[in-house]
Design a protein around this motif. Structure first.
Motif, mmCIF file in Angstrom:
data_model
loop_
_atom_site.group_PDB
_atom_site.id
_atom_site.type_symbol
_atom_site.label_atom_id
_atom_site.label_comp_id
_atom_site.label_asym_id
_atom_site.label_seq_id
_atom_site.Cartn_x
_atom_site.Cartn_y
_atom_site.Cartn_z
ATOM 1 N N ILE A 23 33.192 44.512 39.122
ATOM 2 C CA ILE A 23 34.306 45.336 38.647
ATOM 3 C C ILE A 23 35.172 44.558 37.663
ATOM 4 N N VAL A 24 35.370 43.281 37.934
ATOM 5 C CA VAL A 24 36.242 42.449 37.103
ATOM 6 C C VAL A 24 35.683 42.304 35.690
ATOM 7 N N SER A 25 34.376 42.283 35.573
ATOM 8 C CA SER A 25 33.731 42.002 34.293
ATOM 9 C C SER A 25 34.193 42.940 33.179
ATOM 10 N N GLY A 26 34.297 44.223 33.484
ATOM 11 C CA GLY A 26 34.648 45.186 32.445
ATOM 12 C C GLY A 26 36.048 45.020 31.895
ATOM 13 N N ALA A 27 36.996 44.635 32.742
ATOM 14 C CA ALA A 27 38.391 44.534 32.309
ATOM 15 C C ALA A 27 38.635 43.331 31.408
ATOM 16 N N VAL A 28 37.809 42.305 31.530
ATOM 17 C CA VAL A 28 38.007 41.092 30.728
ATOM 18 C C VAL A 28 36.975 40.981 29.611
ATOM 19 N N ALA A 29 36.279 42.061 29.346
ATOM 20 C CA ALA A 29 35.192 42.051 28.365
ATOM 21 C C ALA A 29 35.693 41.754 26.958
ATOM 22 N N GLU A 30 34.834 41.167 26.169
ATOM 23 C CA GLU A 30 34.989 40.950 24.729
ATOM 24 C C GLU A 30 35.937 39.813 24.357
ATOM 25 N N ARG A 31 36.440 39.040 25.345
ATOM 26 C CA ARG A 31 37.249 37.872 24.985
ATOM 27 C C ARG A 31 37.238 36.781 26.048
ATOM 28 N N ILE A 32 36.534 36.965 27.162
ATOM 29 C CA ILE A 32 36.522 35.981 28.245
ATOM 30 C C ILE A 32 35.472 34.897 27.978
ATOM 31 N N LYS A 33 35.801 33.665 28.285
ATOM 32 C CA LYS A 33 34.811 32.589 28.216
ATOM 33 C C LYS A 33 33.773 32.790 29.311
ATOM 34 N N TYR A 34 32.547 32.612 28.955
ATOM 35 C CA TYR A 34 31.436 32.842 29.886
ATOM 36 C C TYR A 34 31.553 31.943 31.120
ATOM 37 N N VAL A 35 31.822 30.662 30.904
ATOM 38 C CA VAL A 35 31.891 29.723 32.028
ATOM 39 C C VAL A 35 33.067 30.058 32.940
ATOM 40 N N SER A 36 34.164 30.511 32.368
ATOM 41 C CA SER A 36 35.343 30.850 33.177
ATOM 42 C C SER A 36 35.067 32.058 34.052
ATOM 43 N N PHE A 37 34.343 33.027 33.511
ATOM 44 C CA PHE A 37 33.997 34.202 34.306
ATOM 45 C C PHE A 37 33.077 33.830 35.460
ATOM 46 N N ILE A 38 32.153 32.922 35.203
ATOM 47 C CA ILE A 38 31.238 32.479 36.256
ATOM 48 C C ILE A 38 32.021 31.813 37.396
ATOM 49 N N ILE A 39 32.918 30.921 37.036
ATOM 50 C CA ILE A 39 33.687 30.206 38.061
ATOM 51 C C ILE A 39 34.563 31.181 38.837
ATOM 52 N N PHE A 40 35.240 32.086 38.137
ATOM 53 C CA PHE A 40 36.092 33.056 38.823
ATOM 54 C C PHE A 40 35.287 33.894 39.811
ATOM 55 N N SER A 41 34.131 34.383 39.374
ATOM 56 C CA SER A 41 33.295 35.217 40.241
ATOM 57 C C SER A 41 32.855 34.463 41.480
ATOM 58 N N PHE A 42 32.544 33.194 41.303
ATOM 59 C CA PHE A 42 32.107 32.377 42.437
ATOM 60 C C PHE A 42 33.233 32.220 43.464
ATOM 61 N N VAL A 43 34.436 31.910 42.995
ATOM 62 C CA VAL A 43 35.573 31.738 43.906
ATOM 63 C C VAL A 43 35.919 33.063 44.589
ATOM 64 N N LEU A 44 35.872 34.155 43.823
ATOM 65 C CA LEU A 44 36.190 35.469 44.382
ATOM 66 C C LEU A 44 35.276 35.806 45.551
ATOM 67 N N THR A 45 33.994 35.560 45.385
ATOM 68 C CA THR A 45 33.026 35.965 46.407
ATOM 69 C C THR A 45 32.825 34.907 47.489
ATOM 70 N N LEU A 46 33.214 33.679 47.194
ATOM 71 C CA LEU A 46 33.122 32.611 48.189
ATOM 72 C C LEU A 46 34.272 32.687 49.196
ATOM 73 N N TRP A 55 42.282 44.530 41.535
ATOM 74 C CA TRP A 55 43.366 43.560 41.398
ATOM 75 C C TRP A 55 42.908 42.345 40.595
ATOM 76 N N GLY A 56 41.696 41.894 40.843
ATOM 77 C CA GLY A 56 41.153 40.787 40.042
ATOM 78 C C GLY A 56 41.008 41.166 38.582
ATOM 79 N N ALA A 57 40.619 42.428 38.332
ATOM 80 C CA ALA A 57 40.498 42.917 36.961
ATOM 81 C C ALA A 57 41.861 42.972 36.279
ATOM 82 N N LEU A 58 42.863 43.461 37.012
ATOM 83 C CA LEU A 58 44.209 43.587 36.450
ATOM 84 C C LEU A 58 44.798 42.224 36.100
#
Length: 587
Positions: free
Chosen positions: A116-139, A175-178
């Motif tokens: 869900i978070v991916s769509g809200a931060v699309a077109e300007r997010i650093k790839y590595v930052s999104f990976i790390i955020f997703s990992f922490v969110l689900t961990l 909330w993570g998307a916002l």
């Protein structure tokens, strides 16, 4: 193994596969709503998010979510990877499905929250930052909220109800998307100096609609599958119907709402409307009547349209509307349980909401759960985003954002055949190699080395001579694509034997037609046109022009234009013939 276990396990397997398939839906919707230059990045994010979600949930997430009945978080048997004894979890959720079946079903829900978070931060997010955020969110973050509601935590003990994840999955992801969209800031060019939102249309509404139907299909595993049992088929089928009913009601009301308030039945709003209806019913699909699901979906379809406009006014740039769909409608759906819950509609529904004589008790509990998850999710996701911003950074450079994340982040293009940048880089490479004395031409068969010196020396000399013979004229016709067949037929009858056809986009003094994308106006809309170039010599120019006018003229704006140019010379490359002779092609 008894029949009951086989049936329930098979049902959980099918439902989990359907929920997993929703990853394709999220990828397609997000890619369709974004620009072509970011397509590879978006598709890659939707791959990587499920991989890191799976890893995080496997390493620690499951244990934090279901490891005992501590009010705040699981504390027992946290590390399932490599454990030789998982009997601790035999009675978790259901005793009729083997441990790894229960794990995978919960895993695909966890992956959905991160997607869900991916769509809200699309077109300007650093790839590595999104990976790390997703990992922490689900961990950590998702499992803690999941424990409160589904793992026997304090909200579950209060009587909080969320059947398939309005709060656990959609609100949390929302909330993570916002927070991500707020901390990242809007895309370049999204808001004008006057603060008004500018439309940044997606590159493929076809892809977005395909994604929507994949998600709709996946939701028939998401909601009915949350029974985790097929021992009461009537419950499963009932949830299927409430889910679909809410979706179709939201499709209709979102379309009507955008039609009335935005002037047109905006397809992007209809897509988000359908998703809003599906989200709105997710938490209460087993607790409300079919009639109530119709009302819930209808309201969700209206709500999402105004939510998109509302976030734009706050300058929170969400390219796909994830906050409007998942956050707003997730909260709305959670509240609806406290309002519309009806005892006995399924064997799983044991309480009445406010509208069915249950008083404010359940509604109050639902509100407490919403507020608790809101505070926890907003604070924790903000801290993760801010930590990333201060360390690895979260936003790509201005130059990379303008050029597109496909090249900057991945070095790939989703549509290489239509990329001027690719052609330019190939030309640069060719020139660089030529300076060294050798040009390499890649063919499907092999790479052929050609000496640049030899190519120049053996080239047929270009003979510049005065124009001879009949005058040559180039006629360029720009018109509507629908008129091409009639135009081609008319030119052929005149004796025009050669055409060059191009599909082009542009506009004249009328500045194109008015258009909008999710309620924001598109200032200069490029119109699709066809451009036809012909070079004539012995056919009178006036005859060609008059014929074209008769074929194309409808008396309306947009019929097109005809441009007439003098042609100094034409040279046939193969034979070095000039003028009229060069226009002739042998069979």
């Amino acid at each position: 193994m008894d029949t009951t276990m086989i049936i329930d396990t098979f049902w959980v397997l099918v439902a989990a596969i359907l929920v997993f398939f929703m990853n394709l839906g999220f990828a397609a919707v997000e890619a369709g709503f974004a620009r072509a230059k970011n397509t590879v990045n978006i598709l890659s994010k939707n791959f990587i998010v499920f991989a890191v979600s799976s890893l995080g949930f496997l390493l620690l997430g499951w244990g934090l979510m279901f490891g005992g009945d501590h009010p705040f978080v699981g504390t027992s048997n946290l590390f399932i990877l490599g454990s030789s004894d998982l009997s601790f979890y035999d009675d978790t959720l259901t005793s009729n499905v083997p441990f790894w079946g229960k794990f995978f079903f919960q895993l695909v829900f966890c992956g959905t929250a991160a997607t869900i978070v991916s769509g809200a931060v699309a077109e300007r997010i650093k790839y590595v930052s999104f990976i790390i955020f997703s990992f922490v969110l689900t961990l950590i973050i998702y499992p803690i909220v999941g424990h409160w509601v589904w793992g026997g935590g304090w909200l579950a003990q209060m009587g909080f109800m969320d059947f398939a994840g309005d709060t656990v999955v959609h609100s949390l992801g929302g909330w993570g998307a916002l927070t991500g969209a707020m901390i990242l800031g809007p895309r370049i060019g999204k808001y004008g100096k006057d603060g008004k939102a500018r439309a940044i249309p997606g590159h493929s509404m076809s892809l977005a609609v395909i994604g929507l139907f994949v998600l709709w299909l996946g939701w028939f595993g998401f909601n009915p599958g949350s029974t985790m049992s097929f021992q009461n088929p009537s419950d499963v089928m009932y949830i299927l119907v409430t889910t679909n009913t809410s979706a179709i009601a939201a499709v209709l009301t979102s379309t009507i709402t955008s039609w009335i308030f935005l002037g047109k039945p905006d397809l992007g709003m209809t897509i988000n409307g359908c998703l809003a209806g599906l989200v709105g019913i997710t938490g209460g699909c087993a607790y409300v009547s079919v009639q109530s699901s119709l009302i819930i979906g209808a309201i969700a379809g209206v709500l999402v349209v105004f939510a998109v406009v509302f976030f734009d006014k706050l300058k929170i740039d969400d390219p796909v509307g994830a906050t409007s769909v998942h956050l707003c409608c997730g909260i709305f759906g959670t509240i609806c349980i406290g309002l519309f819950a009806q005892e006995g509609v399924t064997s799983l529904s044991t309480r009445n909401g406010l509208f069915f004589g249950g008083g404010f008790g359940l509604l109050g509990t639902q509100v407490v759960g919403i507020l608790a998850v809101a505070v926890f999710s907003f604070v924790t996701t903000s801290l993760v985003w801010l930590a990333l911003k201060k360390t690895v950074g979260i936003r790509v450079s201005r130059e990379e954002e303008i050029a597109g994340l496909d090249i900057g982040e991945h070095g790939n293009l989703a549509y290489p055949d239509f990329a001027p940048a690719a052609s330019a880089s190939m030309d640069d490479e060719f020139m660089a190699e030529t300076k060294e004395g050798t040009a390499v031409i890649e063919t499907e068969e092999a790479a052929v080395d050609i000496s640049a010196e030899k190519a120049v020396s053996e080239a047929v000399p270009v003979i510049h001579k005065e124009r001879q013979g009949a005058k040559m004229t180039k006629v360029t016709i720009i018109t509507n694509q629908a008129k091409f067949n009639q135009l081609e037929t008319a030119l052929t009858k005149l004796g025009v034997t050669g055409l060059t056809i191009s599909n082009v986009f542009g506009y004249g003094m009328q500045k194109g037609h008015e258009a909008s994308f999710r309620g924001a106006p598109i200032e200069a809309r490029l119109l699709p046109k066809v451009k036809v170039d012909v070079v004539i010599c012995k056919i009178p120019t006036d005859t060609v022009v008059n014929t074209v006018q008769k074929v194309l003229c409808t008396g309306k704006v947009g019929d097109g234009k005809i441009f007439v140019y003098d042609v100094e010379d034409v040279v046939k490359v193969r034979t070095n013939e000039h003028g009229y002779d060069a226009l002739q092609d042998e069979e």
